[in-house]
Scaffold this motif. Structure first.
Motif, PDB file in Angstrom:
ATOM      1  N   ALA A 392       0.807  -1.217   0.000  1.00 26.94           N
ATOM      2  CA  ALA A 392       0.000   0.000   0.000  1.00 26.94           C
ATOM      3  C   ALA A 392       0.843   1.270   0.000  1.00 26.94           C
ATOM      4  CB  ALA A 392      -0.941   0.000   1.209  1.00 26.94           C
ATOM      5  N   ASP A 393       2.033   1.219   0.560  1.00 27.38           N
ATOM      6  CA  ASP A 393       2.854   2.413   0.670  1.00 27.38           C
ATOM      7  C   ASP A 393       3.960   2.471  -0.392  1.00 27.38           C
ATOM      8  OD1 ASP A 393       4.262   0.272   1.580  1.00 27.38           O
ATOM      9  OD2 ASP A 393       4.930   1.203   3.470  1.00 27.38           O
ATOM     10  N   SER A 394       3.771   1.736  -1.503  1.00 23.67           N
ATOM     11  CA  SER A 394       4.836   1.621  -2.514  1.00 23.67           C
ATOM     12  C   SER A 394       4.543   2.511  -3.712  1.00 23.67           C
ATOM     13  CB  SER A 394       4.980   0.166  -2.958  1.00 23.67           C
ATOM     14  OG  SER A 394       3.767  -0.279  -3.501  1.00 23.67           O
ATOM     15  N   MET A 395       4.634   3.808  -3.544  1.00 26.00           N
ATOM     16  CA  MET A 395       4.408   4.716  -4.659  1.00 26.00           C
ATOM     17  C   MET A 395       5.433   4.494  -5.767  1.00 26.00           C
ATOM     18  SD  MET A 395       2.543   6.991  -5.999  1.00 26.00           S
ATOM     19  CE  MET A 395       1.543   7.548  -4.619  1.00 26.00           C
ATOM     20  N   LYS A 396       6.671   4.195  -5.362  1.00 24.86           N
ATOM     21  CA  LYS A 396       7.715   3.955  -6.361  1.00 24.86           C
ATOM     22  C   LYS A 396       7.385   2.731  -7.219  1.00 24.86           C
ATOM     23  CE  LYS A 396      11.593   6.113  -3.927  1.00 24.86           C
ATOM     24  NZ  LYS A 396      12.950   5.899  -3.355  1.00 24.86           N
ATOM     25  N   GLU A 397       6.822   1.700  -6.606  1.00 24.11           N
ATOM     26  CA  GLU A 397       6.465   0.500  -7.360  1.00 24.11           C
ATOM     27  C   GLU A 397       5.333   0.791  -8.352  1.00 24.11           C
ATOM     28  OE1 GLU A 397       7.778  -2.681  -7.411  1.00 24.11           O
ATOM     29  OE2 GLU A 397       9.399  -1.626  -6.372  1.00 24.11           O
ATOM     30  N   GLN A 398       4.380   1.623  -7.932  1.00 24.37           N
ATOM     31  CA  GLN A 398       3.311   1.995  -8.851  1.00 24.37           C
ATOM     32  C   GLN A 398       3.852   2.752 -10.056  1.00 24.37           C
ATOM     33  OE1 GLN A 398      -0.147   3.851  -6.924  1.00 24.37           O
ATOM     34  NE2 GLN A 398       0.527   3.006  -4.965  1.00 24.37           N
ATOM     35  N   LEU A 399       4.759   3.682  -9.789  1.00 27.31           N
ATOM     36  CA  LEU A 399       5.368   4.438 -10.882  1.00 27.31           C
ATOM     37  C   LEU A 399       6.191   3.529 -11.788  1.00 27.31           C
ATOM     38  CD1 LEU A 399       6.504   7.662  -8.977  1.00 27.31           C
ATOM     39  CD2 LEU A 399       4.588   7.420 -10.557  1.00 27.31           C
ATOM     40  N   LYS A 400       6.820   2.534 -11.192  1.00 24.22           N
ATOM     41  CA  LYS A 400       7.623   1.601 -11.981  1.00 24.22           C
ATOM     42  C   LYS A 400       6.733   0.790 -12.925  1.00 24.22           C
ATOM     43  CE  LYS A 400      11.106  -2.056 -11.522  1.00 24.22           C
ATOM     44  NZ  LYS A 400      11.863  -2.911 -10.567  1.00 24.22           N
ATOM     45  N   VAL A 401       5.589   0.355 -12.406  1.00 24.68           N
ATOM     46  CA  VAL A 401       4.649  -0.400 -13.240  1.00 24.68           C
ATOM     47  C   VAL A 401       4.180   0.449 -14.418  1.00 24.68           C
ATOM     48  CG1 VAL A 401       2.340  -1.429 -13.325  1.00 24.68           C
ATOM     49  CG2 VAL A 401       3.866  -1.935 -11.410  1.00 24.68           C
ATOM     50  N   LEU A 402       3.775   1.680 -14.136  1.00 23.32           N
ATOM     51  CA  LEU A 402       3.292   2.562 -15.195  1.00 23.32           C
ATOM     52  C   LEU A 402       4.398   2.881 -16.198  1.00 23.32           C
ATOM     53  CD1 LEU A 402       1.175   5.011 -13.007  1.00 23.32           C
ATOM     54  CD2 LEU A 402       0.309   3.279 -14.571  1.00 23.32           C
ATOM     55  N   SER A 403       5.614   3.045 -15.702  1.00 24.90           N
ATOM     56  CA  SER A 403       6.738   3.340 -16.595  1.00 24.90           C
ATOM     57  C   SER A 403       7.010   2.186 -17.543  1.00 24.90           C
ATOM     58  CB  SER A 403       7.998   3.648 -15.775  1.00 24.90           C
ATOM     59  OG  SER A 403       7.828   4.809 -15.006  1.00 24.90           O
ATOM     60  N   MET A 404       6.928   0.968 -17.036  1.00 27.36           N
ATOM     61  CA  MET A 404       7.188  -0.182 -17.897  1.00 27.36           C
ATOM     62  C   MET A 404       6.103  -0.356 -18.946  1.00 27.36           C
ATOM     63  SD  MET A 404      10.073  -1.018 -17.032  1.00 27.36           S
ATOM     64  CE  MET A 404      10.097  -2.191 -18.382  1.00 27.36           C
ATOM     65  N   VAL A 405       4.864  -0.073 -18.572  1.00 30.96           N
ATOM     66  CA  VAL A 405       3.783  -0.123 -19.558  1.00 30.96           C
ATOM     67  C   VAL A 405       4.056   0.885 -20.667  1.00 30.96           C
ATOM     68  CG1 VAL A 405       1.328   0.305 -19.956  1.00 30.96           C
ATOM     69  CG2 VAL A 405       2.049  -0.965 -17.933  1.00 30.96           C
ATOM     70  N   ALA A 406       4.505   2.084 -20.280  1.00 28.87           N
ATOM     71  CA  ALA A 406       4.819   3.112 -21.273  1.00 28.87           C
ATOM     72  C   ALA A 406       6.019   2.708 -22.124  1.00 28.87           C
ATOM     73  CB  ALA A 406       5.086   4.442 -20.584  1.00 28.87           C
ATOM     74  N   ASN A 407       7.017   2.093 -21.504  1.00 31.19           N
ATOM     75  CA  ASN A 407       8.216   1.688 -22.244  1.00 31.19           C
ATOM     76  C   ASN A 407       7.927   0.639 -23.304  1.00 31.19           C
ATOM     77  OD1 ASN A 407       9.825   3.433 -20.793  1.00 31.19           O
ATOM     78  ND2 ASN A 407      10.495   1.883 -19.302  1.00 31.19           N
ATOM     79  N   VAL A 408       6.917  -0.191 -23.059  1.00 33.34           N
ATOM     80  CA  VAL A 408       6.540  -1.203 -24.047  1.00 33.34           C
ATOM     81  C   VAL A 408       5.748  -0.564 -25.195  1.00 33.34           C
ATOM     82  CG1 VAL A 408       5.298  -3.391 -24.366  1.00 33.34           C
ATOM     83  CG2 VAL A 408       6.548  -2.988 -22.269  1.00 33.34           C
ATOM     84  N   GLY A 409       5.359   0.694 -25.009  1.00 29.38           N
ATOM     85  CA  GLY A 409       4.647   1.408 -26.065  1.00 29.38           C
ATOM     86  C   GLY A 409       3.148   1.302 -25.982  1.00 29.38           C
ATOM     87  N   CYS A 410       2.632   1.004 -24.784  1.00 28.40           N
ATOM     88  CA  CYS A 410       1.181   0.858 -24.608  1.00 28.40           C
ATOM     89  C   CYS A 410       0.593   2.123 -24.001  1.00 28.40           C
ATOM     90  CB  CYS A 410       0.873  -0.343 -23.707  1.00 28.40           C
ATOM     91  SG  CYS A 410       1.453  -1.919 -24.370  1.00 28.40           S
TER      92      CYS A 410
END
Length: 480
Positions: A392-410
């Motif tokens: 619940a307190d992992s803001m960095k992990e959330q940003l990492k997930v979103l970044s990887m989705v963007a890196n794949v071009g989605c």
């Protein structure tokens, strides 16, 4: 109805079977000696124009007569070649019936049936039951000809449809939860007001006028080899088949019907029309519970194949027409094309042929259209749902997930966070859910592999269980 894994042999009189396909009823299975429903009980719904004991066969001459009568009021509709013939491996043409004033082919039958009334009948007016398109067409043509029109619609009919009928001067009655109940109420009113009932899919004049589409197709594309026709009560395919088969008996006529409302398929299978259960379908205007007797009697020996399609294929057809052909259609209107969106291919014998899809209507509402798009994209792997379990307190992990989705071009269309619900020792867990848009199924598969490699054991992809494109092991297809 044929199950997905059942084999049905397509028709061929002199040759070996052409192959097997799910959801198909072939001519060999349906052309038998004439058998009619034993002792149908007369009741309040008896219609002298649609008598089960005296069905009428609509002929080529009837279609020609209708064409001559309506030529001034109904302009010839366009026949357009698809820009994606190579994708479908056929010469694909669309016969667009969506540009009439009320958005469907029904204006042909509405105009002709009203023109053929006697002076006394025109004065008293007409009544009909409808799911929407036929009601709007009859109301509009009644307004043009100054003939009073009363329509009975199911209570769940869209407000926009009701308003259009009223704008055209029709008296609108909402009664019944389906067409069968609306029709019965229409006959109750008929006994009281002396109007003339016009069946929107089985009246002989309606069928004959629908056949003018077949005449136009053969004039615009003499080399046509296959015509795919959406089927509800059967009036359209009966008229089209009567015209085309007379001009060129070698042209194949395929009826395309939703598997959730398949009264004509059932009638062909059992050799006579009878009332069938109707399920909710994206092709709602084809939800007719009973095939027309005149339509069945006319078309049963002229149809080469009946094909059942599901909502996934219809949704894909709606999406293709909007995305690629730049035409907005309703589910029923796109049903003919949906037979080409199926997987496995259920009409392989038409490859390389000149094929015409009749696009019957464009009346789709602003709620159903985006749902069709979403469903079609999900089926094709272009829209995926991903849930990631995180602290619940992992803001960095959330940003990492979103970044990887963007890196794949989605592209992330939606995102929301849910907390655990009544789960022990799980107060510090959240579920990050993403609705992700991809370019293709291969792109979605790449995303899935990357995310599961970088975030093992915490990614859950909601895979499309009935995807008609089983080209990636990441998105397995599971048949019913």
């Amino acid at each position: 109805m044929q199950k997905q894994n059942e084999k049905v042999i397509p028709f061929s009189e002199d040759k070996e079977p052409l192959g097997v396909a799910p959801g198909v009823l072939a001519k060999r299975d349906i052309v038998k000696t004439s058998t009619w429903c034993p002792n149908p009980k007369p009741d309040i719904e008896f219609d002298q124009w649609c008598d089960p004991l005296n069905p009428k066969t609509i002929t080529y001459k009837d279609v020609l007569k209708a064409a001559a009568a309506i030529k001034e009021g109904i302009p010839r509709t366009s026949l357009v070649k698809s820009r994606f013939c190579q994708r479908f491996r056929i010469d694909l043409y669309y016969k667009y019936e969506i540009f009439h004033q009320t958005g469907s082919f029904h204006e042909r039958g509405a105009l002709y049936s009203l023109m053929m009334l006697s002076k006394e009948q025109k004065k008293k007016g007409v009544i009909t039951a409808s799911l929407g398109n036929w009601a709007m067409a009859l109301a509009y043509q009644g307004l043009i000809l100054n003939i009073p029109v009363m329509v009975v619609l199911p209570v769940q009919t869209l407000l926009s449809t009701v308003e259009k009928c009223e704008d055209f001067g029709a008296t609108v009655i909402l009664n019944g939860i389906n067409l069968a109940e609306s029709k019965r109420h229409a006959f109750v009113l008929l006994a009281e007001n002396g109007r003339t009932y016009i069946n929107g899919y089985d009246h002989p004049h309606v069928i004959a006028a629908s056949g003018t589409i077949g005449l136009e197709i053969m004039h615009q594309l003499p080399q046509a080899e296959v015509v795919l026709v959406p089927v509800g009560g059967g009036g359209l395919i009966a008229g089209v088949a009567a015209a085309i088969k007379h001009i060129n008996p070698q042209v194949l006529i395929y009826g395309i019907e939703p598997d959730k409302c398949c009264c004509f398929f059932k009638a062909m299978e059992n050799e006579y029309p009878y009332q069938t259960a109707i399920g909710r379908s994206v092709a709602e205007s084809l939800g007719v519970p009973n095939a027309g007797w005149n339509a069945f009697h006319t078309a049963r020996s002229l149809i080469d194949k009946m094909v059942l399609v599901n909502d996934d294929w219809i949704s894909r057809a709606v999406l293709h027409l909007a995305d690629d052909e730049k035409i907005v259609t309703e589910g029923a209107g796109a049903s003919s094309l949906s037979a080409l969106m199926a997987d496995p291919d259920i009409v392989p014998e038409i490859r390389g042929k000149s094929v015409v899809c009749i696009i019957t209507g464009g009346n789709i509402d602003s709620i159903t259209l985006p749902r069709c798009f979403e469903r079609a994209k999900a089926v094709e792997g272009r829209l995926v749902k991903l849930t990631v379990t995180l602290p619940a307190d992992s803001m960095k992990e959330q940003l990492k997930v979103l970044s990887m989705v963007a890196n794949v071009g989605c592209n992330v269309l939606q995102s929301y966070i849910e907390h655990s619900w009544l789960t022990e020792n799980d107060f510090k867990t959240i579920y990050l859910t993403l609705i992700i848009e991809t370019y293709s199924l291969d792109h979605a598969c790449s995303l899935k592999r990357v995310m599961e490699r970088l975030f093992p054991n915490i990614c859950n992809f909601l895979e499309e269980p009935f995807s008609p494109i089983p080209t990636c092991a990441c998105f397995p297809k599971r048949f019913l």
